[in-house]
Structures are given as C-alpha cells and as structure tokens.
Scaffold this motif. Structure first.
Motif, short mmCIF file in Angstrom:
data_model
loop_
_atom_site.label_atom_id
_atom_site.label_comp_id
_atom_site.label_asym_id
_atom_site.label_seq_id
_atom_site.Cartn_x
_atom_site.Cartn_y
_atom_site.Cartn_z
N LEU A 21 0.84 -1.20 0.00
CA LEU A 21 0.00 0.00 0.00
C LEU A 21 0.87 1.25 0.00
O LEU A 21 0.61 2.20 -0.75
CB LEU A 21 -0.94 0.00 1.21
CG LEU A 21 -1.81 1.25 1.39
CD1 LEU A 21 -2.70 1.48 0.17
CD2 LEU A 21 -2.64 1.15 2.65
N ALA A 22 1.90 1.24 0.81
CA ALA A 22 2.81 2.40 0.89
C ALA A 22 3.45 2.67 -0.46
O ALA A 22 3.56 3.83 -0.88
CB ALA A 22 3.87 2.14 1.95
N ARG A 26 2.90 6.02 -2.56
CA ARG A 26 4.18 6.73 -2.45
C ARG A 26 4.42 7.35 -1.08
O ARG A 26 4.68 8.54 -0.94
CB ARG A 26 4.30 7.79 -3.54
CG ARG A 26 4.43 7.17 -4.91
CD ARG A 26 4.40 8.18 -5.99
NE ARG A 26 3.05 8.10 -6.56
CZ ARG A 26 2.45 9.08 -7.17
NH1 ARG A 26 3.03 10.23 -7.33
NH2 ARG A 26 1.23 8.94 -7.64
N VAL A 27 4.25 6.51 -0.04
CA VAL A 27 4.60 6.89 1.33
C VAL A 27 5.38 5.74 1.94
O VAL A 27 5.54 4.69 1.33
CB VAL A 27 3.34 7.20 2.18
CG1 VAL A 27 2.59 8.41 1.67
CG2 VAL A 27 2.43 5.99 2.27
N SER A 28 5.84 5.92 3.16
CA SER A 28 6.59 4.84 3.82
C SER A 28 5.63 3.85 4.49
O SER A 28 4.47 4.18 4.76
CB SER A 28 7.55 5.42 4.85
OG SER A 28 6.82 5.96 5.92
N VAL A 32 1.84 4.26 6.72
CA VAL A 32 0.61 3.46 6.64
C VAL A 32 0.27 2.91 8.02
O VAL A 32 -0.89 2.90 8.44
CB VAL A 32 0.77 2.32 5.60
CG1 VAL A 32 -0.44 1.39 5.64
CG2 VAL A 32 0.96 2.90 4.21
N SER A 33 1.28 2.49 8.75
CA SER A 33 1.07 1.96 10.09
C SER A 33 0.46 3.03 11.02
O SER A 33 -0.44 2.74 11.80
CB SER A 33 2.38 1.45 10.67
OG SER A 33 2.20 1.00 11.98
N THR A 34 0.95 4.25 10.90
CA THR A 34 0.41 5.32 11.75
C THR A 34 -1.05 5.63 11.39
O THR A 34 -1.83 6.01 12.25
CB THR A 34 1.25 6.62 11.68
OG1 THR A 34 1.27 7.10 10.35
CG2 THR A 34 2.65 6.39 12.21
N ASP A 45 -3.99 14.87 -0.83
CA ASP A 45 -3.40 14.26 -2.02
C ASP A 45 -3.39 12.74 -1.92
O ASP A 45 -3.80 12.03 -2.83
CB ASP A 45 -1.95 14.77 -2.14
CG ASP A 45 -1.59 15.20 -3.51
OD1 ASP A 45 -2.51 15.56 -4.27
OD2 ASP A 45 -0.38 15.15 -3.82
N VAL A 46 -2.93 12.26 -0.79
CA VAL A 46 -2.84 10.82 -0.56
C VAL A 46 -4.24 10.22 -0.43
O VAL A 46 -4.51 9.12 -0.91
CB VAL A 46 -1.97 10.52 0.69
CG1 VAL A 46 -1.98 9.04 1.02
CG2 VAL A 46 -0.55 11.01 0.47
N LEU A 47 -5.15 10.94 0.20
CA LEU A 47 -6.52 10.45 0.31
C LEU A 47 -7.14 10.25 -1.08
O LEU A 47 -7.85 9.28 -1.31
CB LEU A 47 -7.38 11.43 1.12
CG LEU A 47 -7.20 11.36 2.63
CD1 LEU A 47 -7.90 12.54 3.29
CD2 LEU A 47 -7.71 10.06 3.18
#
Length: 131
Positions: A21-22, A26-28, A32-34, A45-47
C-alpha cells in the motif's frame, strides 16, 4: 467505522501488505502503520490516491460513509425551486396588496377633497357630469 479501521479493512480486502500500500500511494510503510493505528492521517493528495486505488468515493474514505451526492444535489435543487416558487407567490401577493392600498388611499383622498369642498356626493361617472 473510523478511518483507521476503514483503511485497514480496505487494504486487507485488496490482499495488500502495508508495504505494498505504501508503495502504491508513495509513502513509507511506517506512515501506513500510523494511519491504521490512528496516530496520523494522510494528506488530501494521498486520500485522493487511496480513493482511486480502492475504488471508493473520497467521502467514504474521509467520513466512513457514502454521501449520495445525486440525492443531495436533487434536494438542493428542490429547495431552490421551492424558494423561487415562494418568491413569485410573495411578489404576486405584494402587488395585489399594494394595489388595494393605493386604491384605498385614492378613495380616501377623494372623500377628503369632497368633504373639504362641502360636496355631499361625488360623481365618478363622467357621462353624468353636468356643467
């Protein structure tokens, strides 16, 4: 459901790991865990990317429920139509009441002029007027 539960459930339905998913958004993996623990929330943007990835509406991700925009727009349109209809009704009523008021003022004005001049009857019919 809350955002944390929703995002985890959507991820598991797609059979994705946090790392997959990350990579997609394009995130770490820690980010995603947080999200899934409720310690942090994604940017708009990510949403938007999450909404596209999981093929769910932006509102579903943000608020946890589908907002039926078609019905919402329809109800707004109906409210506007009703307001316009009431506006026309009030305008018509105002014109009628205004006309009645003007006629009353003219009638009272004629009575007042006749009273001041000492006229017992006021003849309104111009055919019967005599010189």
């Amino acid at each position: 459901m809350s955002f944390e539960q929703d995002i985890k459930q959507l991820r598991l339905q797609k059979k994705m790991t946090q790392q997959e998913l990350a990579d997609e958004v394009r995130v770490s993996r820690q980010t995603v865990s947080t999200w899934e623990t409720g310690k942090n929330y994604p940017s708009l943007d990510v949403l938007r990317r999450l909404s596209d990835l999981f093929d769910v509406s932006f509102e579903k991700i943000m608020f946890g429920e589908e907002i039926d925009m078609k019905n919402k727009q329809k109800s707004i349109a109906e409210a506007i139509d009703q307001d316009v209809s009431l506006k026309h009704r009030y305008k018509r009523l105002t014109m009628i009441l205004g006309s009645i008021f003007v006629l009353l003022v003219l009638w009272l004005g004629m009575l007042l002029v006749g009273y001041q001049k000492g006229i017992d009857t006021i003849e309104v019919n111009p055919i019967t007027w005599t010189k």
